[in-house]
Design a protein around this motif. Structure first.
Motif, short mmCIF file in Angstrom:
data_model
loop_
_atom_site.label_atom_id
_atom_site.label_comp_id
_atom_site.label_asym_id
_atom_site.label_seq_id
_atom_site.Cartn_x
_atom_site.Cartn_y
_atom_site.Cartn_z
N ARG A 199 0.82 -1.21 0.00
CA ARG A 199 0.00 0.00 0.00
C ARG A 199 0.85 1.26 0.00
O ARG A 199 0.34 2.36 0.04
N GLU B 161 3.59 4.01 -1.51
CA GLU B 161 3.97 4.54 -2.81
C GLU B 161 5.10 5.52 -2.59
O GLU B 161 5.12 6.27 -1.63
N CYS C 203 6.28 8.72 -3.43
CA CYS C 203 5.58 9.85 -4.02
C CYS C 203 6.53 10.66 -4.88
O CYS C 203 7.74 10.60 -4.75
N TRP D 34 1.53 7.45 2.54
CA TRP D 34 0.56 6.42 2.20
C TRP D 34 -0.32 6.93 1.07
O TRP D 34 -0.55 8.13 0.96
N PRO D 35 -0.86 6.05 0.23
CA PRO D 35 -1.80 6.50 -0.80
C PRO D 35 -2.97 7.24 -0.15
O PRO D 35 -3.45 6.84 0.90
N GLU E 26 -2.79 13.79 4.37
CA GLU E 26 -1.67 12.95 3.96
C GLU E 26 -1.17 12.23 5.20
O GLU E 26 -0.98 12.84 6.24
#
Length: 142
Positions: A5, A7, A9, A26-27, A33
Motif C-alpha cells: 500500500r 507509494e 511519491c 501512504w496513498p 496525507e
C-alpha cells in the motif's frame, strides 16, 4: 522494502522529525496525507479537519502496538501490527489489520521476534523526543 500500500511519491519525502530519515506517504484515502517513518515508525498527518500537522507523541512499547489479526496468523502467538501491512517481525498476510487490543510484549504468547523489533524501534527514539510535548503539532487557525 515498501509494502503493497506504500507509494514512493513524486514529491520529495518528508523528513522525520524524530530521527531525520525520509518518511513515506501512504496513498491518499482522505483529504489528509499520512506519512510513516520506516526506521523509527513515527507518524505524521498533514491536513484533516482539525490539524494542519499532527505528530502523535512517543508511546512506550507496551502502549504503542496493537495486536495483528489475519486469517493466516496462528491463534496461539500474539504478533504486533506494525506499519506497511506487516507484523513487526515481518509477516505479511492478506487482510491483516490491527485489532482493538494492545499487543503486550510481556505476555508469554507474544512473538519473540516482534518483541525484539519493538525494542529496536523503541531504542531509535532519542530521549529528547520522548517527552509529552517533544513532537510539535500545528493547529489550523480558525
Amino acid at each position: 522494502g515498501l509494502g503493497p500500500r506504500m507509494e514512493a511519491c513524486e514529491d520529495p519525502p518528508m523528513e522525520c522529525d524524530v530521527c531525520g530519515r525520509a518518511m513515506w506517504r501512504w496513498p491518499a484515502v482522505t483529504h489528509s496525507e499520512d506519512w510513516s517513518c520506516s526506521w523509527c515508525y513515527a507518524s505524521t498527518y498533514v491536513g484533516g479537519e482539525w490539524f494542519e500537522v499532527a505528530r502523535p507523541r512517543y508511546l512506550p512499547v507496551k502502549m504503542r502496538w496493537e495486536r495483528a489479526v489475519a486469517d493466516g496468523l496462528p491463534a496461539d502467538v500474539s504478533h504486533a501490527f506494525g506499519i506497511f501491512d506487516r507484523t513487526l517481525c515481518g509477516i505479511q498476510e492478506a487482510g491483516m489489520s490491527p485489532s482493538d487490543y494492545w499487543w503486550l510484549p510481556e505476555r508469554e504468547n507474544a512473538c519473540g521476534a516482534c518483541r525484539e523489533a519493538a525494542g529496536v524501534i523503541d531504542d531509535r527514539w532519542p530521549q529528547a523526543m520522548r517527552g509529552e510535548n517533544a513532537r510539535v503539532s500545528v493547529a489550523r487557525r480558525l
